[in-house]
Motif scaffolding. Structure first.
Motif, PDB file in Angstrom:
ATOM      1  N   TYR A 165       0.868  -1.393  -0.037  1.00  0.00           N
ATOM      2  CA  TYR A 165      -0.057  -0.002   0.097  1.00  0.00           C
ATOM      3  C   TYR A 165       0.847   1.205   0.030  1.00  0.00           C
ATOM      4  O   TYR A 165       2.123   1.392   0.693  1.00  0.00           O
ATOM      5  CB  TYR A 165      -0.855   0.013   1.224  1.00  0.00           C
ATOM      6  CG  TYR A 165      -1.995  -1.071   1.299  1.00  0.00           C
ATOM      7  CD1 TYR A 165      -1.515  -2.206   2.176  1.00  0.00           C
ATOM      8  CD2 TYR A 165      -2.897  -1.030   0.420  1.00  0.00           C
ATOM      9  CE1 TYR A 165      -2.505  -3.124   2.236  1.00  0.00           C
ATOM     10  CE2 TYR A 165      -3.958  -2.055   0.620  1.00  0.00           C
ATOM     11  CZ  TYR A 165      -3.810  -3.002   1.578  1.00  0.00           C
ATOM     12  OH  TYR A 165      -4.902  -4.051   1.501  1.00  0.00           O
ATOM     13  N   GLY A 166       0.369   2.218  -0.705  1.00  0.00           N
ATOM     14  CA  GLY A 166       1.091   3.683  -0.580  1.00  0.00           C
ATOM     15  C   GLY A 166       1.146   3.984   0.967  1.00  0.00           C
ATOM     16  O   GLY A 166       2.186   4.578   1.072  1.00  0.00           O
ATOM     17  N   GLU A 167       0.205   3.572   1.772  1.00  0.00           N
ATOM     18  CA  GLU A 167       0.766   4.140   3.100  1.00  0.00           C
ATOM     19  C   GLU A 167       1.754   3.695   3.623  1.00  0.00           C
ATOM     20  O   GLU A 167       2.767   4.094   4.510  1.00  0.00           O
ATOM     21  CB  GLU A 167      -0.645   3.899   4.059  1.00  0.00           C
ATOM     22  CG  GLU A 167      -0.897   2.334   4.086  1.00  0.00           C
ATOM     23  CD  GLU A 167      -2.487   2.324   4.620  1.00  0.00           C
ATOM     24  OE1 GLU A 167      -2.439   1.472   5.654  1.00  0.00           O
ATOM     25  OE2 GLU A 167      -3.157   2.986   4.154  1.00  0.00           O
ATOM     26  N   LYS A 203       4.524   2.668   1.957  1.00  0.00           N
ATOM     27  CA  LYS A 203       5.796   3.174   1.197  1.00  0.00           C
ATOM     28  C   LYS A 203       5.984   4.446   1.861  1.00  0.00           C
ATOM     29  O   LYS A 203       7.307   4.950   2.137  1.00  0.00           O
ATOM     30  CB  LYS A 203       5.413   3.379  -0.121  1.00  0.00           C
ATOM     31  CG  LYS A 203       5.632   1.887  -0.724  1.00  0.00           C
ATOM     32  CD  LYS A 203       5.302   2.083  -2.187  1.00  0.00           C
ATOM     33  CE  LYS A 203       4.588   0.608  -2.954  1.00  0.00           C
ATOM     34  NZ  LYS A 203       3.930   1.201  -4.257  1.00  0.00           N
ATOM     35  N   GLY A 204       4.891   5.264   2.132  1.00  0.00           N
ATOM     36  CA  GLY A 204       5.126   6.686   2.477  1.00  0.00           C
ATOM     37  C   GLY A 204       5.696   6.729   4.252  1.00  0.00           C
ATOM     38  O   GLY A 204       6.600   7.341   4.460  1.00  0.00           O
ATOM     39  N   GLY A 224      -3.911   4.610  -4.916  1.00  0.00           N
ATOM     40  CA  GLY A 224      -3.253   5.812  -4.422  1.00  0.00           C
ATOM     41  C   GLY A 224      -4.058   6.831  -3.530  1.00  0.00           C
ATOM     42  O   GLY A 224      -3.755   7.679  -2.594  1.00  0.00           O
ATOM     43  N   ILE A 225      -5.571   6.721  -3.794  1.00  0.00           N
ATOM     44  CA  ILE A 225      -6.453   7.560  -3.030  1.00  0.00           C
ATOM     45  C   ILE A 225      -7.247   6.823  -2.116  1.00  0.00           C
ATOM     46  O   ILE A 225      -7.319   6.989  -0.733  1.00  0.00           O
ATOM     47  CB  ILE A 225      -7.451   8.331  -4.002  1.00  0.00           C
ATOM     48  CG1 ILE A 225      -6.596   9.149  -5.023  1.00  0.00           C
ATOM     49  CG2 ILE A 225      -8.371   9.090  -3.111  1.00  0.00           C
ATOM     50  CD1 ILE A 225      -5.906  10.308  -3.957  1.00  0.00           C
ATOM     51  N   ALA A 284      -1.163   8.863  -1.094  1.00  0.00           N
ATOM     52  CA  ALA A 284      -0.756   9.053  -2.670  1.00  0.00           C
ATOM     53  C   ALA A 284       0.669   9.101  -2.952  1.00  0.00           C
ATOM     54  O   ALA A 284       1.071   8.563  -3.938  1.00  0.00           O
ATOM     55  CB  ALA A 284      -1.756  10.281  -2.826  1.00  0.00           C
ATOM     56  N   TRP A 285       1.322   9.927  -2.297  1.00  0.00           N
ATOM     57  CA  TRP A 285       2.797   9.933  -2.408  1.00  0.00           C
ATOM     58  C   TRP A 285       3.524   8.669  -2.232  1.00  0.00           C
ATOM     59  O   TRP A 285       4.350   8.471  -3.361  1.00  0.00           O
ATOM     60  CB  TRP A 285       3.484  10.899  -1.304  1.00  0.00           C
ATOM     61  CG  TRP A 285       4.870  11.157  -1.465  1.00  0.00           C
ATOM     62  CD1 TRP A 285       5.241  12.025  -2.090  1.00  0.00           C
ATOM     63  CD2 TRP A 285       5.748  10.440  -0.759  1.00  0.00           C
ATOM     64  NE1 TRP A 285       6.929  12.041  -1.895  1.00  0.00           N
ATOM     65  CE2 TRP A 285       7.320  11.094  -1.369  1.00  0.00           C
ATOM     66  CE3 TRP A 285       5.976   9.317   0.019  1.00  0.00           C
ATOM     67  CZ2 TRP A 285       8.398  10.703  -0.798  1.00  0.00           C
ATOM     68  CZ3 TRP A 285       7.264   8.912   0.387  1.00  0.00           C
ATOM     69  CH2 TRP A 285       8.214   9.645   0.027  1.00  0.00           C
ATOM     70  N   GLY A 286       3.133   8.116  -1.300  1.00  0.00           N
ATOM     71  CA  GLY A 286       3.635   6.527  -1.279  1.00  0.00           C
ATOM     72  C   GLY A 286       3.423   5.790  -2.331  1.00  0.00           C
ATOM     73  O   GLY A 286       4.152   4.718  -2.740  1.00  0.00           O
ATOM     74  N   ASP A 287       2.449   5.897  -3.035  1.00  0.00           N
ATOM     75  CA  ASP A 287       1.997   5.326  -4.382  1.00  0.00           C
ATOM     76  C   ASP A 287       2.435   5.929  -5.628  1.00  0.00           C
ATOM     77  O   ASP A 287       1.869   5.402  -6.556  1.00  0.00           O
ATOM     78  CB  ASP A 287       0.310   5.018  -4.378  1.00  0.00           C
ATOM     79  CG  ASP A 287      -0.026   3.909  -4.747  1.00  0.00           C
ATOM     80  OD1 ASP A 287       0.761   2.733  -4.919  1.00  0.00           O
ATOM     81  OD2 ASP A 287      -1.252   3.802  -5.133  1.00  0.00           O
TER      82      ASP A 287
END
Lengths: 186, 186
Positions: A55-57, A59-60, A183-184, B36-39
């Motif tokens: 998930y993007g989270e 990675k963030g 991403g959203i 979103a940034w992480g993605d």
């Protein structure tokens, strides 16, 4: 700086609940984690239901962890119980392990903010007992902030919380036939 | 990877509104921005009311920007109108400038997600006209996600949104006489 804050007179750990049927319960907890981390606090996000994935989270958060180890994220779940074919006992075992993990983190003194993501959902779906969660709250050091997310938060938990927000769905793109956006929404 | 997503058939830019009297409107937008940034998305957070300062959120975002320039945050406001002694015309001028900045960013094609933080509040307090905001929505490229935060979102804006969440205050620590907690509430 952290020590300064912890010894200040105004530090009162808050029990924060994000509940309701709308979007933003976990997302606001992630935003809180980001803000707290930016302000020098030591943060742990412990996911009760989610099983990881890229998930993007995640990675963030990894970027924040890389910048400064005060941010940790752990996914201890097996995914949402309504999806997939994971046997219920596996969900329960994962939830029990996450609970033990949460307790160890709470009493460790290593964190200023701990997010217990989807713990309300875990109670709602019988993976945890509400008493287990109340015990966690009781074990909490006075300066530790706890955020509990998930729909249908138990009244016993709301009664013990300092700050409760209901995220209420007003309008959703599914209603207009728009697919979930990467991403959203995930 | 970004290009892959943008050329996919499923990319439908969402207009997302976070409103209501509860906590979490901006915070959830920050969480969305982080995810979103992480993605891999390119993100701008444009604050209409806030005037900067060294909030934890700014420091958190700075770490993301440092890791990868796809994250930008700009504070264009002069602070909340109910606080301090900034003349109304200065607030209005700042809001107009933020509006122009937002429009330029929206049509630039440089972002996949733009958060217009507290823009609803700016409308509510007469710093912007609701028509100004509707014009922004109309100018939006189809794949761009927009998040509009702030209490009392205008019905015209809600009517044009895809996803609307009301953050409803259920319980607040002020009610128990507990002061706002640094790193958590500000």
């Amino acid at each position: 700086m952290e020590r300064e804050k912890k010894s200040g007179n105004d530090v009162h750990g808050l029990v924060i609940v994000h509940t309701g049927d709308g979007k933003g319960k976990t997302t606001a907890a992630l935003g809180l984690a980001l803000r707290a981390w930016g302000d020098g606090l030591r943060v742990l996000v412990l996911q009760f239901i989610k099983s990881g994935g890229d998930y993007g989270e995640r990675k963030g958060f990894a970027a924040l962890t890389a910048a400064d180890g005060r941010m940790e994220m752990r996914s201890c779940g097996r995914g949402f119980t309504m999806r997939g074919h994971v046997p219920p006992e596996e969900h329960r075992r994962a939830a029990k392990e996450a609970l033990a993990d949460a307790r160890a983190a709470i009493v460790s003194g290593r964190y200023d903010l701990i997010v217990l993501d989807e713990i309300n959902y875990a109670v709602k779906f019988g993976l945890l007992r509400v008493e287990d969660v109340i015990d966690l709250l009781k074990a909490r050091p006075a300066a530790l902030h706890l955020v509990l997310t998930g729909r249908d938060a138990a009244p016993e938990i709301i009664a013990r919380a300092d700050l409760v927000t209901e995220m209420r769905l007003v309008k959703h793109p599914y209603q207009a036939g728009i697919k979930a956006q990467r991403g959203i929404e995930f």
